[in-house]
Design an enzyme around this catalytic site. Structure first.
Site, PDB file in Angstrom:
ATOM      1  N   THR A  61      11.457 -32.044 -68.655  1.00 15.64           N
ATOM      2  CA  THR A  61      10.477 -31.000 -68.953  1.00 15.64           C
ATOM      3  C   THR A  61       9.940 -30.291 -67.712  1.00 15.64           C
ATOM      4  OG1 THR A  61       8.169 -30.720 -69.661  1.00 15.64           O
ATOM      5  CG2 THR A  61       8.825 -32.939 -69.104  1.00 15.64           C
ATOM      6  N   GLU A  70       7.020 -29.687 -67.285  1.00 16.01           N
ATOM      7  CA  GLU A  70       5.751 -30.348 -66.975  1.00 16.01           C
ATOM      8  C   GLU A  70       5.903 -31.269 -65.749  1.00 16.01           C
ATOM      9  OE1 GLU A  70       2.966 -29.525 -68.539  1.00 16.01           O
ATOM     10  OE2 GLU A  70       1.647 -31.085 -67.783  1.00 16.01           O
ATOM     11  N   LYS A 113       7.775 -38.666 -67.645  1.00 12.10           N
ATOM     12  CA  LYS A 113       9.029 -37.903 -67.763  1.00 12.10           C
ATOM     13  C   LYS A 113       9.799 -37.866 -66.434  1.00 12.10           C
ATOM     14  CE  LYS A 113       9.400 -36.262 -72.080  1.00 12.10           C
ATOM     15  NZ  LYS A 113      10.603 -36.255 -72.901  1.00 12.10           N
TER      16      LYS A 113
HETATM   17  P1  NAP Z   1       7.988 -33.428 -81.018  1.00 10.35           P
HETATM   18  O1  NAP Z   1       7.968 -32.374 -82.055  1.00 10.35           O
HETATM   19  O2  NAP Z   1       6.715 -34.062 -80.594  1.00 10.35           O
HETATM   20  O3  NAP Z   1       8.990 -34.562 -81.502  1.00 10.35           O
HETATM   21  C1  NAP Z   1       9.062 -35.807 -80.861  1.00 10.35           C
HETATM   22  C2  NAP Z   1       9.659 -36.832 -81.809  1.00 10.35           C
HETATM   23  O4  NAP Z   1       9.638 -38.105 -81.121  1.00 10.35           O
HETATM   24  C3  NAP Z   1       8.886 -37.021 -83.112  1.00 10.35           C
HETATM   25  O5  NAP Z   1       9.780 -36.906 -84.183  1.00 10.35           O
HETATM   26  C4  NAP Z   1       8.342 -38.436 -83.001  1.00 10.35           C
HETATM   27  O6  NAP Z   1       8.383 -39.151 -84.186  1.00 10.35           O
HETATM   28  C5  NAP Z   1       9.359 -39.088 -82.079  1.00 10.35           C
HETATM   29  N1  NAP Z   1       8.778 -40.300 -81.482  1.00 10.35           N
HETATM   30  C6  NAP Z   1       7.577 -40.450 -80.893  1.00 10.35           C
HETATM   31  N2  NAP Z   1       7.392 -41.723 -80.508  1.00 10.35           N
HETATM   32  C7  NAP Z   1       8.495 -42.408 -80.885  1.00 10.35           C
HETATM   33  C8  NAP Z   1       8.888 -43.756 -80.783  1.00 10.35           C
HETATM   34  N3  NAP Z   1       8.112 -44.683 -80.227  1.00 10.35           N
HETATM   35  N4  NAP Z   1      10.099 -44.110 -81.271  1.00 10.35           N
HETATM   36  C9  NAP Z   1      10.900 -43.203 -81.864  1.00 10.35           C
HETATM   37  N5  NAP Z   1      10.580 -41.895 -82.012  1.00 10.35           N
HETATM   38  C10 NAP Z   1       9.383 -41.504 -81.516  1.00 10.35           C
HETATM   39  O7  NAP Z   1       8.696 -32.879 -79.680  1.00 10.35           O
HETATM   40  P2  NAP Z   1       9.697 -31.636 -79.524  1.00 10.35           P
HETATM   41  O8  NAP Z   1       8.890 -30.422 -79.221  1.00 10.35           O
HETATM   42  O9  NAP Z   1      10.703 -31.638 -80.582  1.00 10.35           O
HETATM   43  O10 NAP Z   1      10.373 -32.016 -78.129  1.00 10.35           O
HETATM   44  C11 NAP Z   1      11.532 -32.839 -78.082  1.00 10.35           C
HETATM   45  C12 NAP Z   1      11.614 -33.507 -76.719  1.00 10.35           C
HETATM   46  O11 NAP Z   1      11.682 -32.530 -75.708  1.00 10.35           O
HETATM   47  C13 NAP Z   1      10.430 -34.395 -76.361  1.00 10.35           C
HETATM   48  O12 NAP Z   1      10.928 -35.481 -75.631  1.00 10.35           O
HETATM   49  C14 NAP Z   1       9.571 -33.521 -75.460  1.00 10.35           C
HETATM   50  O13 NAP Z   1       8.809 -34.314 -74.590  1.00 10.35           O
HETATM   51  C15 NAP Z   1      10.630 -32.720 -74.750  1.00 10.35           C
HETATM   52  N6  NAP Z   1      10.264 -31.376 -74.327  1.00 10.35           N
HETATM   53  C16 NAP Z   1       9.732 -30.500 -75.215  1.00 10.35           C
HETATM   54  C17 NAP Z   1       9.449 -29.209 -74.825  1.00 10.35           C
HETATM   55  C18 NAP Z   1       8.865 -28.205 -75.780  1.00 10.35           C
HETATM   56  O14 NAP Z   1       8.366 -27.175 -75.312  1.00 10.35           O
HETATM   57  N7  NAP Z   1       8.960 -28.438 -77.084  1.00 10.35           N
HETATM   58  C19 NAP Z   1       9.720 -28.802 -73.497  1.00 10.35           C
HETATM   59  C20 NAP Z   1      10.289 -29.728 -72.630  1.00 10.35           C
HETATM   60  C21 NAP Z   1      10.581 -31.007 -73.062  1.00 10.35           C
HETATM   61  P3  NAP Z   1       7.305 -38.994 -85.342  1.00 10.35           P
HETATM   62  O15 NAP Z   1       7.798 -37.836 -86.123  1.00 10.35           O
HETATM   63  O16 NAP Z   1       7.434 -40.313 -85.981  1.00 10.35           O
HETATM   64  O17 NAP Z   1       5.978 -38.751 -84.690  1.00 10.35           O
HETATM   65  O1  G4F Z   2       0.920 -25.933 -75.939  1.00 12.19           O
HETATM   66  P1  G4F Z   2       0.513 -26.930 -74.929  1.00 12.19           P
HETATM   67  O2  G4F Z   2      -0.208 -28.127 -75.406  1.00 12.19           O
HETATM   68  O3  G4F Z   2       1.832 -27.296 -74.130  1.00 12.19           O
HETATM   69  P2  G4F Z   2       2.101 -27.941 -72.681  1.00 12.19           P
HETATM   70  O4  G4F Z   2       0.971 -28.744 -72.211  1.00 12.19           O
HETATM   71  O5  G4F Z   2       2.591 -26.848 -71.794  1.00 12.19           O
HETATM   72  O6  G4F Z   2       3.289 -28.957 -73.018  1.00 12.19           O
HETATM   73  C1  G4F Z   2       4.403 -28.567 -73.826  1.00 12.19           C
HETATM   74  O7  G4F Z   2       5.398 -28.026 -73.007  1.00 12.19           O
HETATM   75  C2  G4F Z   2       5.959 -28.955 -72.051  1.00 12.19           C
HETATM   76  C3  G4F Z   2       7.002 -28.169 -71.257  1.00 12.19           C
HETATM   77  O8  G4F Z   2       6.363 -27.491 -70.210  1.00 12.19           O
HETATM   78  C4  G4F Z   2       6.583 -30.103 -72.831  1.00 12.19           C
HETATM   79  F1  G4F Z   2       7.164 -30.969 -71.973  1.00 12.19           F
HETATM   80  C5  G4F Z   2       5.510 -30.807 -73.635  1.00 12.19           C
HETATM   81  O9  G4F Z   2       6.097 -31.856 -74.404  1.00 12.19           O
HETATM   82  C6  G4F Z   2       4.881 -29.802 -74.587  1.00 12.19           C
HETATM   83  O10 G4F Z   2       5.851 -29.413 -75.518  1.00 12.19           O
HETATM   84  O11 G4F Z   2      -0.415 -26.227 -73.832  1.00 12.19           O
HETATM   85  C7  G4F Z   2      -0.001 -25.050 -73.161  1.00 12.19           C
HETATM   86  C8  G4F Z   2      -1.165 -24.515 -72.325  1.00 12.19           C
HETATM   87  C9  G4F Z   2      -1.847 -25.567 -71.439  1.00 12.19           C
HETATM   88  O12 G4F Z   2      -2.073 -25.001 -70.173  1.00 12.19           O
HETATM   89  C10 G4F Z   2      -3.166 -25.837 -72.117  1.00 12.19           C
HETATM   90  O13 G4F Z   2      -4.235 -26.212 -71.242  1.00 12.19           O
HETATM   91  O14 G4F Z   2      -2.178 -24.052 -73.217  1.00 12.19           O
HETATM   92  C11 G4F Z   2      -3.434 -24.464 -72.729  1.00 12.19           C
HETATM   93  N1  G4F Z   2      -4.381 -24.496 -73.846  1.00 12.19           N
HETATM   94  C12 G4F Z   2      -5.507 -23.725 -73.938  1.00 12.19           C
HETATM   95  N2  G4F Z   2      -6.179 -24.020 -75.058  1.00 12.19           N
HETATM   96  C13 G4F Z   2      -4.335 -25.292 -74.918  1.00 12.19           C
HETATM   97  C14 G4F Z   2      -5.469 -25.002 -75.688  1.00 12.19           C
HETATM   98  N3  G4F Z   2      -3.431 -26.216 -75.305  1.00 12.19           N
HETATM   99  C15 G4F Z   2      -3.637 -26.844 -76.484  1.00 12.19           C
HETATM  100  N4  G4F Z   2      -2.708 -27.733 -76.919  1.00 12.19           N
HETATM  101  N5  G4F Z   2      -4.752 -26.606 -77.264  1.00 12.19           N
HETATM  102  C16 G4F Z   2      -5.694 -25.688 -76.897  1.00 12.19           C
HETATM  103  O15 G4F Z   2      -6.675 -25.484 -77.600  1.00 12.19           O
END
Ligand code: NAP
Ligand code: G4F
Length: 326
Positions: free
Chosen positions: A126, A128, A155
């Site tokens: 990520t 992050e 991560k």
């Molecule tokens: P998500 O919607 O939060 O999905 C994560 C999944 O992981 C959920 O289905 C959750 O299961 C499962 N999980 C959590 N704890 C677990 C455990 N102990 N054992 C087995 N499964 C477990 O995340 P996503 O947005 O699809 O992202 C997919 C991956 O990419 C994650 O690893 C995230 O950190 C990474 N990532 C995401 C982004 C982004 O912007 N979306 C960017 C960079 C990296 P439940 O349904 O049971 O809760």
């Molecule tokens: O949507 P966020 O919670 O995503 P964040 O923290 O960027 O993380 C996501 O992206 C990562 C990749 O860069 C993934 F690895 C991670 O698993 C996840 O998918 O927050 C985005 C931004 C932050 O700066 C936060 O401080 O939005 C700002 N924010 C402002 N108000 C808020 C809020 N975030 C959340 N969740 N809720 C608020 O009310």
């Protein structure tokens, strides 16, 4: 014979999009799910593939369950998407976040090494991890890591362990360093979905305020459906490698808010926003912007959905969803 892929985290946001993509390529797709009292398959229903997946139980916190998953499936490809993925909660749940996002990956890599060493492994790394590592105004594969949250730190461990299993044991392992990607099935806590759901509720009279934290934070937002294609492409390379995946353009949370209200037909957006310290983070990642040149060139990957199209897609989906509640 059809290739066999395991997706951990199949019930999240990326899992369903990736599974749909692999099914269209004739893969047999296994989805790892953890034990639930009351499981929800809403996201798989949304993409229309709930009955096309073979489900298998496993938990990232339990090494023997992961060994069993690898033993039963004997996969060609493993996509590790499972994580405690919400940065905001990772301070409160630092140990759990570390166990799932860091140590869980070590368990999975060990299971592959001992049971199915020819399987290719994708790790969901990520942006992050970069945190403050933003000296040039963008992040690429050479940018230093300076994570700001327990999530980011866990991560980094998993990322480096993924590289270490490649270097130490010759496993085919690849890290996709993905920047924020969103969709109508994004978890409701993440800022984009929180905004589009909130705007839909305000538009339809179910809510009158939207509480947010830092509106100045900037993210490089793309569409999840595009990003899962990059995951697949990474595992089809001759030589295993790590790639930054993003659009190369960033926007502030404020811009996301303004555009969402605009697409819902509400002009005076400011009167609905409450800045609420509960949603500010102990240590913020102020700005992320990808330089995805390597993925563009080596993978031939490009995002198709623009920022404006993404916001519109999410607002329209939430308006439709919230209307059903009336
Ligand atoms: P998500 O919607 O939060 O999905 C994560 C999944 O992981 C959920 O289905 C959750 O299961 C499962 N999980 C959590 N704890 C677990 C455990 N102990 N054992 C087995 N499964 C477990 O995340 P996503 O947005 O699809 O992202 C997919 C991956 O990419 C994650 O690893 C995230 O950190 C990474 N990532 C995401 C982004 C982004 O912007 N979306 C960017 C960079 C990296 P439940 O349904 O049971 O809760
Ligand atoms: O949507 P966020 O919670 O995503 P964040 O923290 O960027 O993380 C996501 O992206 C990562 C990749 O860069 C993934 F690895 C991670 O698993 C996840 O998918 O927050 C985005 C931004 C932050 O700066 C936060 O401080 O939005 C700002 N924010 C402002 N108000 C808020 C809020 N975030 C959340 N969740 N809720 C608020 O009310």
């Amino acid at each position: 014979m059809a290739k066999r892929a395991i997706i951990t985290g199949i019930l999240g946001q990326d899992g369903p999009y990736l599974a749909k993509y692999l099914l269209a390529k004739n893969y047999k797709v296994y989805g790892m799910v953890r034990r639930y009292s009351n499981p929800t398959f809403d996201n798989l229903d949304y993409v229309g593939i709930t009955n096309k997946i073979e489900y298998i139980e496993g938990d990232m916190g339990d090494e023997s369950s992961l060994m069993n998953v690898i033993r039963v499936v004997r996969p060609d490809e493993v996509y590790n998407l499972a994580a405690q993925s919400f940065v905001g909660d990772s301070w409160q749940m630092a140990k759990l976040t570390t166990e799932v996002n860091a140590i869980g990956v070590l368990y999975l890599l060990n299971a592959i090494k001992y049971i199915s060493p020819t399987a290719k492994f994708y790790q969901a790394s990520t942006s992050e991890m970069f945190g403050l590592g933003n000296t040039k105004g963008y992040q690429d594969e050479n940018t230093n890591f300076h994570p700001r949250s327990p999530y980011g730190i866990a991560k980094v461990y998993a990322h480096m362990m993924t590289i270490n299993f490649r270097e130490s044991y010759g496993l085919y392992t690849s890290n996709g360093i993905l920047f924020n990607h969103e969709s109508p099935i994004r978890g409701i806590q993440f800022v984009t979905r929180k905004i589009t759901d909130g705007v839909a509720r305000i538009k339809l009279g179910l809510k009158d305020k939207l509480h947010l934290g830092n509106l100045d934070a900037k993210r490089d937002w793309g569409f999840a459906g595009d990003y899962v294609e990059a995951m697949y492409m990474m595992l089809q390379q001759k030589k295993t490698d790590d790639f930054v995946v993003g659009t190369g353009i960033n926007h502030s949370v404020k811009e996301f808010v303004q555009l969402s209200f605009k697409y819902a037909g509400i002009e005076d957006w400011e009167k609905y926003i409450v800045i609420d310290p509960r949603f500010k983070r102990p240590a913020e990642v102020h700005e992320l912007k990808a330089k995805p040149d390597k993925a563009f060139k080596q993978l031939g990957w490009k995002p198709k959905v623009s920022f404006e199209e993404l916001v519109k897609m999410m607002v329209e989906a939430d308006l439709k969803r919230v209307k059903k509640l009336l």
